[in-house]
Design a protein around this motif. Structure first.
Motif, PDB file in Angstrom:
ATOM      1  N   SER A 244      63.129  36.289  71.168  1.00  0.00           N
ATOM      2  CA  SER A 244      64.224  37.128  70.530  1.00  0.00           C
ATOM      3  C   SER A 244      63.816  38.591  70.225  1.00  0.00           C
ATOM      4  O   SER A 244      64.708  39.180  69.357  1.00  0.00           O
ATOM      5  CB  SER A 244      64.244  36.402  69.299  1.00  0.00           C
ATOM      6  OG  SER A 244      64.981  35.156  69.203  1.00  0.00           O
ATOM      7  N   ASN A 250      68.642  38.444  71.761  1.00  0.00           N
ATOM      8  CA  ASN A 250      68.872  39.080  70.242  1.00  0.00           C
ATOM      9  C   ASN A 250      69.574  40.316  70.122  1.00  0.00           C
ATOM     10  O   ASN A 250      68.597  41.275  69.900  1.00  0.00           O
ATOM     11  CB  ASN A 250      67.781  38.610  69.315  1.00  0.00           C
ATOM     12  CG  ASN A 250      67.952  38.975  67.835  1.00  0.00           C
ATOM     13  OD1 ASN A 250      68.979  38.983  67.444  1.00  0.00           O
ATOM     14  ND2 ASN A 250      66.788  38.769  67.156  1.00  0.00           N
ATOM     15  N   ASN A 256      70.715  38.793  64.828  1.00  0.00           N
ATOM     16  CA  ASN A 256      69.104  38.586  64.270  1.00  0.00           C
ATOM     17  C   ASN A 256      69.434  37.758  62.916  1.00  0.00           C
ATOM     18  O   ASN A 256      68.599  36.733  62.892  1.00  0.00           O
ATOM     19  CB  ASN A 256      68.514  39.807  63.804  1.00  0.00           C
ATOM     20  CG  ASN A 256      66.891  39.753  63.529  1.00  0.00           C
ATOM     21  OD1 ASN A 256      66.259  39.082  64.360  1.00  0.00           O
ATOM     22  ND2 ASN A 256      66.545  40.140  62.497  1.00  0.00           N
ATOM     23  N   GLU A 259      70.365  34.373  63.758  1.00  0.00           N
ATOM     24  CA  GLU A 259      69.221  33.464  64.163  1.00  0.00           C
ATOM     25  C   GLU A 259      68.188  33.134  63.157  1.00  0.00           C
ATOM     26  O   GLU A 259      67.815  31.672  63.074  1.00  0.00           O
ATOM     27  CB  GLU A 259      68.347  34.251  65.552  1.00  0.00           C
ATOM     28  CG  GLU A 259      69.466  34.395  66.517  1.00  0.00           C
ATOM     29  CD  GLU A 259      68.706  34.952  67.738  1.00  0.00           C
ATOM     30  OE1 GLU A 259      67.289  35.138  67.785  1.00  0.00           O
ATOM     31  OE2 GLU A 259      69.293  35.335  68.901  1.00  0.00           O
ATOM     32  N   PHE A 330      65.741  46.310  64.767  1.00  0.00           N
ATOM     33  CA  PHE A 330      65.286  45.395  63.760  1.00  0.00           C
ATOM     34  C   PHE A 330      64.493  46.374  62.611  1.00  0.00           C
ATOM     35  O   PHE A 330      64.511  46.043  61.352  1.00  0.00           O
ATOM     36  CB  PHE A 330      64.472  44.292  64.208  1.00  0.00           C
ATOM     37  CG  PHE A 330      65.065  43.429  65.078  1.00  0.00           C
ATOM     38  CD1 PHE A 330      66.473  43.244  65.042  1.00  0.00           C
ATOM     39  CD2 PHE A 330      64.537  43.136  66.352  1.00  0.00           C
ATOM     40  CE1 PHE A 330      67.344  42.549  65.994  1.00  0.00           C
ATOM     41  CE2 PHE A 330      65.233  42.476  67.202  1.00  0.00           C
ATOM     42  CZ  PHE A 330      66.709  42.024  67.171  1.00  0.00           C
ATOM     43  N   SER A 335      61.672  42.545  60.971  1.00  0.00           N
ATOM     44  CA  SER A 335      60.337  41.881  61.827  1.00  0.00           C
ATOM     45  C   SER A 335      59.534  41.111  61.165  1.00  0.00           C
ATOM     46  O   SER A 335      59.088  40.043  61.528  1.00  0.00           O
ATOM     47  CB  SER A 335      59.836  42.909  62.700  1.00  0.00           C
ATOM     48  OG  SER A 335      60.716  43.712  63.637  1.00  0.00           O
ATOM     49  N   PHE A 338      61.341  37.885  60.137  1.00  0.00           N
ATOM     50  CA  PHE A 338      61.519  36.874  61.214  1.00  0.00           C
ATOM     51  C   PHE A 338      59.950  36.455  61.459  1.00  0.00           C
ATOM     52  O   PHE A 338      60.079  34.942  61.666  1.00  0.00           O
ATOM     53  CB  PHE A 338      61.698  37.635  62.613  1.00  0.00           C
ATOM     54  CG  PHE A 338      62.465  36.804  63.544  1.00  0.00           C
ATOM     55  CD1 PHE A 338      61.887  36.011  64.331  1.00  0.00           C
ATOM     56  CD2 PHE A 338      64.136  36.763  63.895  1.00  0.00           C
ATOM     57  CE1 PHE A 338      62.437  34.900  65.184  1.00  0.00           C
ATOM     58  CE2 PHE A 338      64.614  36.158  64.649  1.00  0.00           C
ATOM     59  CZ  PHE A 338      63.799  35.309  65.251  1.00  0.00           C
ATOM     60  N   ASN A 351      60.677  37.830  67.159  1.00  0.00           N
ATOM     61  CA  ASN A 351      61.411  39.275  67.423  1.00  0.00           C
ATOM     62  C   ASN A 351      60.830  40.220  67.348  1.00  0.00           C
ATOM     63  O   ASN A 351      61.187  41.487  67.751  1.00  0.00           O
ATOM     64  CB  ASN A 351      62.760  39.282  66.479  1.00  0.00           C
ATOM     65  CG  ASN A 351      62.531  40.068  65.203  1.00  0.00           C
ATOM     66  OD1 ASN A 351      61.311  40.061  64.807  1.00  0.00           O
ATOM     67  ND2 ASN A 351      63.381  40.297  64.392  1.00  0.00           N
TER      68      ASN A 351
ATOM     69  N   GLY B 181      69.042  45.180  59.574  1.00  0.00           N
ATOM     70  CA  GLY B 181      68.549  46.218  60.677  1.00  0.00           C
ATOM     71  C   GLY B 181      68.197  47.469  60.253  1.00  0.00           C
ATOM     72  O   GLY B 181      67.948  48.019  59.163  1.00  0.00           O
TER      73      GLY B 181
END
Lengths: 566, 198
Positions: A244, A250, A256, A259, A330, A335, A338, A351, B181
């Motif tokens: 990912s 992704n 993201n 997921e 990301f 990160s 995840f 990811n 993000g």
């Protein structure tokens, strides 16, 4: 750390919280065979499946029969994938003409996907045909997740039923899990991912020439349909090697978040389903709360470590968080989030590259797995893992006050405690002994890509991940014959040595007759109980794994602060 | 259950398992991905086929896949560990740990190269330009990393720096919904814009 970084995690957890009740209630209906909104479409398919396979849906199974059915299905599925991988060269849907896998590699992959681990000693984009991906790996993603949910439901019935000899029918439970729970979410979710940019095609790879004149090969394949079940089923095996982290799997921060939600969704929903079955929602929310606390604690540590950055890099005259092995879209917060989510469950999708996390940042996913992946957990496995800890907790609480422990009106006696302890003990044995072996034999250290304590961490992470059926890696550890065989065996044993005591425990609980609660009954939905449960989890995990973790990430952290490199 | 019972049971379960495997492989392993492809190709044909970017009819890349850039008049991406650099058939990161000597040496070399390529750059060195991405095909860089390269590009193209900076600002992708993000710019999109192509 930034407020926005924390806000992202709050949004994520909020969405999971909002979806827990509707999904949990829906699953309770599905597994009790009640009509749902999707029944008009899916019920005919369900009935046809039973007819073709000769399944009698009304016939319930004992714990042992349920286990045998699970084992038989796993065995057949394993054999099927093992053969498929060694014949893909001669089969259709292989536009890149990838060769067959070697027997030891095929063994490792088949074990890995059968056990819902998805450890990957291969790179999908340069070795796996489209047919192997969709009809081999993605199929396993559906049914191994379905089997996990089925077993969780059987264990829940074990706790909820009183004076029963049976726990349900495995074939019915798995069919309902894949058909009513996994498939509808995958259809909608797969299209959402495709909208965000995940490819879904059967093209050969496309050659392009960049504006500067460089040739580049753009990969393809039926990715979106596989990506969605990879997360929802907490399988984690990427279509491509970068998993990912790859923009193909992704592509955006929105995909993201989606997921991430998929990974937690079923584990969280099952806590509500559990409350439904035992007719006391507070019991389900107590488990939810314990899981959420573990999750937030893990995220805080990982986020803080990664945001602080690598002091050895800072010495070179560049400031900022640790971006090695991370994607720009990301950044550090998404990160770290995840990494925590994927190891709180048995997912193992990544990811960002965990191998390049800072020592304490990498310790979080490692410890999450070592605690048993029970913070929402793998689909099904998380809930029944948590129930094993609940049994231990009420046992310890019973010892403290000198009463026969009971849980939801069921007396917890010698057999239950023995089975719960067995579940808690086999995992560390499976994880730690192979690590010790690997540092002693040449083949065990031949493929490490880091020296010093970090090399040891790669081994410790690898065996923690395969034992717990996670599948994420400190990916510097390369595959060879030794690891293919040893880790393949560890994954299979990790799946079943945990599953068997859980099912037997469920059978034993189902047979017991409920005793009415009295003023002296220990409540199992109070904050005190949640605290005690967390204490038990952490003490069992820490006592078992702290010495090994001290030799890996902890000593590496101290050496890093002193400026040592390897 | 006694041993014979368990044996009979096991044989029966294996037979059911075999039939169940065939049925579920056909429905979930074959029909499901085929139907999904059919729907996806109909409603999202561009994304489903890999978001390929065409320039005068020729495919020049994918909007979501990073590429190798070396010329001074283009924005450069991050160091890549995918194959020989930005190879989508060999994705991945360096997998070097924080105390790896190789990592520290590679980062030092990347800093030196960056300074050599951008002699007129001011401001702090952007972390993302001296560290390898996770996928090796990261299509983005941070806006700071783009700004850092502005003076080099302006000089190579003989245009004012302000024009390059304005272009970067115009192509910045913010956080999704303000929280998801990190802000970023897509390198291929920027470079196409530099060449005056939409």
């Amino acid at each position: 750390m930034t407020i926005v970084g924390w806000l992202q995690t709050a949004v994520f957890l909020g969405i999971v919280l909002l979806l827990t009740k509707p999904l949990g209630a829906y699953m309770a209906k599905v597994f009790e065979g009640e009509r749902t909104l999707l029944s008009p479409v899916l019920a005919p398919i369900e009935r046809a499946t039973y007819r073709v396979c000769g399944i009698h849906p009304g016939k319930e199974m004992s714990a042992v029969a349920y286990l045998l059915a699970t084992l038989a299905f796993s065995l057949v599925g394993f054999g099927y994938l093992f053969v498929l991988l060694q014949t893909q060269k001669w089969l259709p849907l292989n536009p890149q003409h990838f060769d067959n896998f070697s027997a030891d590699n095929a063994f490792n992959i088949a074990a890995s996907f059968m056990a819902n681990t998805n450890w990957q000693f291969y790179s999908g984009e340069n070795s796996m045909s489209y047919l192997s991906q969709m009809a081999g790996l993605a199929w396993h993603n559906f049914v191994s997740a379905g089997a996990g949910i089925a077993i969780a439901i059987a264990v829940i019935r074990g706790v909820a039923r009183s004076g029963f000899a049976t726990l349900g029918n495995f074939w019915v439970d798995i069919t309902r899990a894949v058909l009513y729970v996994l498939l509808p979410i995958c259809v909608v979710g797969g299209l959402f991912l495709c909208w965000q940019g995940v490819p879904q095609n059967f093209h050969p790879y496309q050659n392009v020439v960049s504006l500067e004149g460089f040739a580049q090969t753009i990969t393809g394949g039926p990715m979106a349909s596989q990506e969605v079940i990879k997360e929802l089923g907490t399988n984690g095996g990427g279509f491509v090697n970068a998993n990912s982290a790859s923009p193909n799997e992704n592509p955006t921060p929105f995909s993201n978040l989606f997921e991430l939600v998929l990974i937690f969704l079923i584990g969280a929903g099952l806590t509500y389903t559990y409350g439904r079955y035992v007719k006391d929602q507070r019991q389900g929310w107590a488990l939810f709360a314990a899981m959420a606390i573990l999750f937030v604690a893990g995220f805080s540590v990982a986020y803080a470590a990664e945001a602080a950055g690598n002091p050895l890099v800072h010495h070179l005259g560049v400031a900022g968080p640790n971006m090695e092995g991370k994607e720009c879209r990301f950044g550090v917060p998404a990160s770290a989030l995840f990494a925590t989510v994927t190891t709180d469950t048995s997912c193992g999708a990544v990811n960002a590259m965990h191998d390049s996390f800072l020592p304490l940042g990498g310790l979080v996913p490692l410890a999450d797995m070592q605690l048993g992946e029970i913070a929402f957990g793998g689909v099904g496995t998380g809930l029944y893992g948590m129930i094993l800890f609940v049994v231990l907790t009420v046992f310890i609480a019973g010892l403290m006050v000198g009463r026969t422990p009971e849980y939801l009106g069921k007396k917890i006696e010698r057999r239950e405690v023995q089975l719960a302890m067995l579940g808690a003990l086999v995992l560390p044995v499976l994880a730690l002994i192979p690590v010790a072996l690997s540092v002693l034999v040449p083949a065990g250290t031949a493929t490490l890509s880091n020296g010093g304590p970090h090399g040891f961490s790669e081994l410790l992470y690898g065996f923690s991940s395969t034992t717990e059926n996670n599948g994420s890696a400190f990916a510097g550890l390369g595959g060879n014959l030794y690891f293919n065989i040893l880790m393949g065996c560890v994954m299979i044993l990790g799946r079943f040595t945990f599953l068997i005591p859980a099912m037997l425990l469920a059978g034993s609980l189902a047979a017991k007759v409920r005793v009415p609660a009295t003023a002296g009954t220990f409540t199992t939905h109070s904050p005190i109980f949640i605290g005690l449960l967390l204490g038990t989890i952490i003490i069992v995990g820490a006592l078992t794994f702290f010495p090994a973790d001290a030799l890996g990430p902890i000593v590496e952290h101290l050496l890093m602060l002193q400026g040592k490199v390897f | 259950m006694d041993a014979k019972h368990i044996r009979d049971n096991t044989v029966r379960h294996v037979a059911t398992a075999a039939k169940y495997t065939v049925v579920s492989v056909v429905s979930f392993g074959i029909i499901y991905p085929l139907l999904m492809t059919l729907i996806a190709q109909t409603i999202f044909p561009r994304q489903a086929s890999g978001s390929i970017v065409y320039e005068s009819g020729n495919p020049v890349g994918s909007a979501i896949v990073g590429q190798l850039w070396t010329k001074p008049q283009y924005f450069h991406g991050r160091p890549s560990a995918a194959g020989k650099g930005y190879d989508p058939t060999s994705t991945g990161g360096t997998n070097l740990g924080p105390t790896s000597k190789k990592l520290i040496d590679a980062t030092r070399a990347a800093i030196a190269q960056l300074k050599k390529d951008n002699p007129d750059a001011s401001g702090p060195i952007p972390m993302d330009l001296v560290t390898s991405s996770a996928s090796g095909i990261d299509p983005d860089i941070s806006p700071q990393a783009a700004d850092y390269q502005a003076s080099r590009i302006a000089k190579a193209r003989n245009i004012p720096v302000a024009q390059v900076l304005a272009l970067i600002a115009g192509h910045e992708h913010g956080r999704a919904f303000g929280v998801l993000g990190e802000p970023r710019v897509n390198v291929l999109e920027l470079n196409l814009a530099l060449d005056g192509k939409p």
